[in-house]
Write a protein that holds these residues in place. Structure first.
Motif, PDB file in Angstrom:
ATOM      1  N   LEU A  18      35.285  50.778 -57.287  1.00  0.00           N
ATOM      2  CA  LEU A  18      34.146  50.721 -56.367  1.00  0.00           C
ATOM      3  C   LEU A  18      34.356  49.660 -55.289  1.00  0.00           C
ATOM      4  O   LEU A  18      34.044  49.890 -54.120  1.00  0.00           O
ATOM      5  CB  LEU A  18      32.841  50.464 -57.129  1.00  0.00           C
ATOM      6  N   VAL A  19      34.880  48.520 -55.657  1.00  0.00           N
ATOM      7  CA  VAL A  19      35.146  47.455 -54.684  1.00  0.00           C
ATOM      8  C   VAL A  19      36.143  47.938 -53.642  1.00  0.00           C
ATOM      9  O   VAL A  19      35.958  47.726 -52.433  1.00  0.00           O
ATOM     10  CB  VAL A  19      35.642  46.173 -55.393  1.00  0.00           C
ATOM     11  N   ARG A  20      37.175  48.627 -54.083  1.00  0.00           N
ATOM     12  CA  ARG A  20      38.168  49.152 -53.139  1.00  0.00           C
ATOM     13  C   ARG A  20      37.554  50.229 -52.240  1.00  0.00           C
ATOM     14  O   ARG A  20      37.855  50.290 -51.045  1.00  0.00           O
ATOM     15  CB  ARG A  20      39.388  49.670 -53.897  1.00  0.00           C
ATOM     16  N   GLN A  21      36.661  51.053 -52.791  1.00  0.00           N
ATOM     17  CA  GLN A  21      35.983  52.068 -51.975  1.00  0.00           C
ATOM     18  C   GLN A  21      35.110  51.408 -50.909  1.00  0.00           C
ATOM     19  O   GLN A  21      35.092  51.846 -49.752  1.00  0.00           O
ATOM     20  CB  GLN A  21      35.108  52.972 -52.848  1.00  0.00           C
ATOM     21  N   ILE A  22      34.379  50.378 -51.299  1.00  0.00           N
ATOM     22  CA  ILE A  22      33.507  49.667 -50.354  1.00  0.00           C
ATOM     23  C   ILE A  22      34.344  49.017 -49.258  1.00  0.00           C
ATOM     24  O   ILE A  22      34.010  49.098 -48.075  1.00  0.00           O
ATOM     25  CB  ILE A  22      32.630  48.622 -51.082  1.00  0.00           C
ATOM     26  N   LEU A  23      35.448  48.375 -49.634  1.00  0.00           N
ATOM     27  CA  LEU A  23      36.324  47.757 -48.628  1.00  0.00           C
ATOM     28  C   LEU A  23      36.876  48.794 -47.656  1.00  0.00           C
ATOM     29  O   LEU A  23      36.892  48.573 -46.445  1.00  0.00           O
ATOM     30  CB  LEU A  23      37.482  47.017 -49.294  1.00  0.00           C
ATOM     31  N   ALA A  33      23.527  49.541 -47.323  1.00  0.00           N
ATOM     32  CA  ALA A  33      23.638  49.809 -48.759  1.00  0.00           C
ATOM     33  C   ALA A  33      23.384  51.287 -49.040  1.00  0.00           C
ATOM     34  O   ALA A  33      24.043  51.891 -49.889  1.00  0.00           O
ATOM     35  CB  ALA A  33      22.665  48.932 -49.537  1.00  0.00           C
ATOM     36  N   LYS A  34      22.449  51.875 -48.317  1.00  0.00           N
ATOM     37  CA  LYS A  34      22.153  53.305 -48.498  1.00  0.00           C
ATOM     38  C   LYS A  34      23.375  54.154 -48.145  1.00  0.00           C
ATOM     39  O   LYS A  34      23.742  55.067 -48.886  1.00  0.00           O
ATOM     40  CB  LYS A  34      20.957  53.709 -47.640  1.00  0.00           C
ATOM     41  N   GLU A  35      24.008  53.843 -47.016  1.00  0.00           N
ATOM     42  CA  GLU A  35      25.197  54.588 -46.604  1.00  0.00           C
ATOM     43  C   GLU A  35      26.333  54.402 -47.608  1.00  0.00           C
ATOM     44  O   GLU A  35      27.038  55.362 -47.947  1.00  0.00           O
ATOM     45  CB  GLU A  35      25.646  54.137 -45.216  1.00  0.00           C
ATOM     46  N   LEU A  36      26.515  53.174 -48.088  1.00  0.00           N
ATOM     47  CA  LEU A  36      27.555  52.922 -49.089  1.00  0.00           C
ATOM     48  C   LEU A  36      27.262  53.671 -50.384  1.00  0.00           C
ATOM     49  O   LEU A  36      28.173  54.212 -51.015  1.00  0.00           O
ATOM     50  CB  LEU A  36      27.684  51.421 -49.359  1.00  0.00           C
ATOM     51  N   SER A  37      25.995  53.699 -50.772  1.00  0.00           N
ATOM     52  CA  SER A  37      25.591  54.414 -51.978  1.00  0.00           C
ATOM     53  C   SER A  37      25.953  55.895 -51.872  1.00  0.00           C
ATOM     54  O   SER A  37      26.476  56.491 -52.822  1.00  0.00           O
ATOM     55  CB  SER A  37      24.086  54.236 -52.202  1.00  0.00           C
ATOM     56  N   GLU A  38      25.698  56.480 -50.710  1.00  0.00           N
ATOM     57  CA  GLU A  38      26.016  57.896 -50.494  1.00  0.00           C
ATOM     58  C   GLU A  38      27.522  58.124 -50.416  1.00  0.00           C
ATOM     59  O   GLU A  38      28.049  59.065 -50.998  1.00  0.00           O
ATOM     60  CB  GLU A  38      25.334  58.389 -49.215  1.00  0.00           C
ATOM     61  N   THR A  39      28.216  57.245 -49.717  1.00  0.00           N
ATOM     62  CA  THR A  39      29.660  57.376 -49.552  1.00  0.00           C
ATOM     63  C   THR A  39      30.393  57.238 -50.885  1.00  0.00           C
ATOM     64  O   THR A  39      31.322  57.986 -51.175  1.00  0.00           O
ATOM     65  CB  THR A  39      30.193  56.312 -48.561  1.00  0.00           C
ATOM     66  N   CYS A  40      29.965  56.260 -51.684  1.00  0.00           N
ATOM     67  CA  CYS A  40      30.649  55.959 -52.951  1.00  0.00           C
ATOM     68  C   CYS A  40      30.058  56.730 -54.131  1.00  0.00           C
ATOM     69  O   CYS A  40      30.592  56.659 -55.241  1.00  0.00           O
ATOM     70  CB  CYS A  40      30.588  54.457 -53.234  1.00  0.00           C
ATOM     71  N   ASP A  41      28.943  57.420 -53.903  1.00  0.00           N
ATOM     72  CA  ASP A  41      28.277  58.218 -54.927  1.00  0.00           C
ATOM     73  C   ASP A  41      27.894  57.384 -56.155  1.00  0.00           C
ATOM     74  O   ASP A  41      28.182  57.750 -57.289  1.00  0.00           O
ATOM     75  CB  ASP A  41      29.148  59.408 -55.340  1.00  0.00           C
ATOM     76  N   ALA A  43      24.605  54.413 -57.541  1.00  0.00           N
ATOM     77  CA  ALA A  43      23.240  53.939 -57.305  1.00  0.00           C
ATOM     78  C   ALA A  43      23.242  52.757 -56.335  1.00  0.00           C
ATOM     79  O   ALA A  43      24.174  51.950 -56.317  1.00  0.00           O
ATOM     80  CB  ALA A  43      22.596  53.520 -58.619  1.00  0.00           C
ATOM     81  N   ARG A  44      22.192  52.669 -55.551  1.00  0.00           N
ATOM     82  CA  ARG A  44      22.072  51.574 -54.589  1.00  0.00           C
ATOM     83  C   ARG A  44      22.072  50.217 -55.288  1.00  0.00           C
ATOM     84  O   ARG A  44      22.628  49.250 -54.766  1.00  0.00           O
ATOM     85  CB  ARG A  44      20.800  51.746 -53.758  1.00  0.00           C
ATOM     86  N   SER A  45      21.466  50.132 -56.472  1.00  0.00           N
ATOM     87  CA  SER A  45      21.450  48.862 -57.209  1.00  0.00           C
ATOM     88  C   SER A  45      22.869  48.413 -57.560  1.00  0.00           C
ATOM     89  O   SER A  45      23.176  47.220 -57.519  1.00  0.00           O
ATOM     90  CB  SER A  45      20.592  48.983 -58.473  1.00  0.00           C
ATOM     91  N   THR A  46      23.737  49.358 -57.866  1.00  0.00           N
ATOM     92  CA  THR A  46      25.138  49.037 -58.156  1.00  0.00           C
ATOM     93  C   THR A  46      25.832  48.525 -56.893  1.00  0.00           C
ATOM     94  O   THR A  46      26.602  47.557 -56.951  1.00  0.00           O
ATOM     95  CB  THR A  46      25.870  50.277 -58.697  1.00  0.00           C
ATOM     96  N   ILE A  47      25.535  49.154 -55.771  1.00  0.00           N
ATOM     97  CA  ILE A  47      26.105  48.707 -54.494  1.00  0.00           C
ATOM     98  C   ILE A  47      25.686  47.269 -54.211  1.00  0.00           C
ATOM     99  O   ILE A  47      26.516  46.424 -53.867  1.00  0.00           O
ATOM    100  CB  ILE A  47      25.669  49.628 -53.335  1.00  0.00           C
ATOM    101  N   TYR A  48      24.388  46.973 -54.383  1.00  0.00           N
ATOM    102  CA  TYR A  48      23.914  45.613 -54.103  1.00  0.00           C
ATOM    103  C   TYR A  48      24.622  44.577 -54.983  1.00  0.00           C
ATOM    104  O   TYR A  48      24.975  43.495 -54.506  1.00  0.00           O
ATOM    105  CB  TYR A  48      22.403  45.507 -54.295  1.00  0.00           C
ATOM    106  N   ARG A  49      24.842  44.892 -56.262  1.00  0.00           N
ATOM    107  CA  ARG A  49      25.532  43.943 -57.147  1.00  0.00           C
ATOM    108  C   ARG A  49      26.968  43.706 -56.682  1.00  0.00           C
ATOM    109  O   ARG A  49      27.432  42.566 -56.625  1.00  0.00           O
ATOM    110  CB  ARG A  49      25.516  44.446 -58.589  1.00  0.00           C
ATOM    111  N   ARG A  50      27.685  44.778 -56.372  1.00  0.00           N
ATOM    112  CA  ARG A  50      29.073  44.635 -55.947  1.00  0.00           C
ATOM    113  C   ARG A  50      29.164  43.928 -54.596  1.00  0.00           C
ATOM    114  O   ARG A  50      30.023  43.075 -54.388  1.00  0.00           O
ATOM    115  CB  ARG A  50      29.767  46.001 -55.844  1.00  0.00           C
ATOM    116  N   VAL A  51      28.286  44.290 -53.672  1.00  0.00           N
ATOM    117  CA  VAL A  51      28.288  43.672 -52.346  1.00  0.00           C
ATOM    118  C   VAL A  51      28.066  42.167 -52.461  1.00  0.00           C
ATOM    119  O   VAL A  51      28.737  41.383 -51.785  1.00  0.00           O
ATOM    120  CB  VAL A  51      27.224  44.357 -51.442  1.00  0.00           C
ATOM    121  N   GLU A  52      27.152  41.759 -53.317  1.00  0.00           N
ATOM    122  CA  GLU A  52      26.899  40.322 -53.522  1.00  0.00           C
ATOM    123  C   GLU A  52      28.168  39.609 -53.988  1.00  0.00           C
ATOM    124  O   GLU A  52      28.530  38.554 -53.464  1.00  0.00           O
ATOM    125  CB  GLU A  52      25.789  40.146 -54.561  1.00  0.00           C
ATOM    126  N   ASP A  53      28.860  40.194 -54.970  1.00  0.00           N
ATOM    127  CA  ASP A  53      30.117  39.608 -55.457  1.00  0.00           C
ATOM    128  C   ASP A  53      31.161  39.550 -54.353  1.00  0.00           C
ATOM    129  O   ASP A  53      31.907  38.574 -54.232  1.00  0.00           O
ATOM    130  CB  ASP A  53      30.679  40.427 -56.626  1.00  0.00           C
TER     131      ASP A  53
END
Length: 116
Positions: A18-23, A33-41, A43-53
């Motif tokens: 997921l981190v590599r997908q976000i990068l 976060a919404k766009e990342l959630s859709e792109t990476c398929d 949950a938005r909550s998971t995106i927020y946790r990874r983005v924070e890290d």
């Protein structure tokens, strides 16, 4: 500029798909976060946790986008130019080379000139 995170933390973080997908996604354009959630398929909550890290490790930057109606939301952009992994004499060192915008680059250069 480099991240101050210990090598093990960076390697563990970058080991996550997921981190590599976000990068990869945010290296093309800043995304919400919404766009990342859709792109990476995921949950938005998971995106927020990874983005924070990733922000803590200097892999991403967060920018606020203000809409015409006054509302605002965060957009995330890759903050990494490249990684160096050095293995030497029993140690592993990971250096994250982050991007500099023009203002930061000018400030750094001006500071270097003033110090000499």
């Amino acid at each position: 500029m480099s991240s101050d995170e210990p090598p093990a933390v960076l390697l563990e973080l970058l080991g996550e798909e997921l981190v590599r997908q976000i990068l990869a996604a945010t290296s093309r354009e800043a995304m919400s976060a919404k766009e990342l959630s859709e792109t990476c398929d995921v949950a938005r909550s998971t995106i927020y946790r990874r983005v924070e890290d990733m922000i803590d490790a200097d892999l991403l930057v967060e920018r606020t986008q203000i809409e015409a109606d006054g509302s605002h939301h965060s957009r995330y952009e890759a903050n990494i130019d490249h990684l160096d992994i050095d293995i030497d004499e029993g140690t592993i060192d990971v250096s994250v080379h982050v991007r500099e915008d023009a203002a930061k680059r000018f400030s750094r250069i001006w500071s270097d000139i003033r110090e000499t």
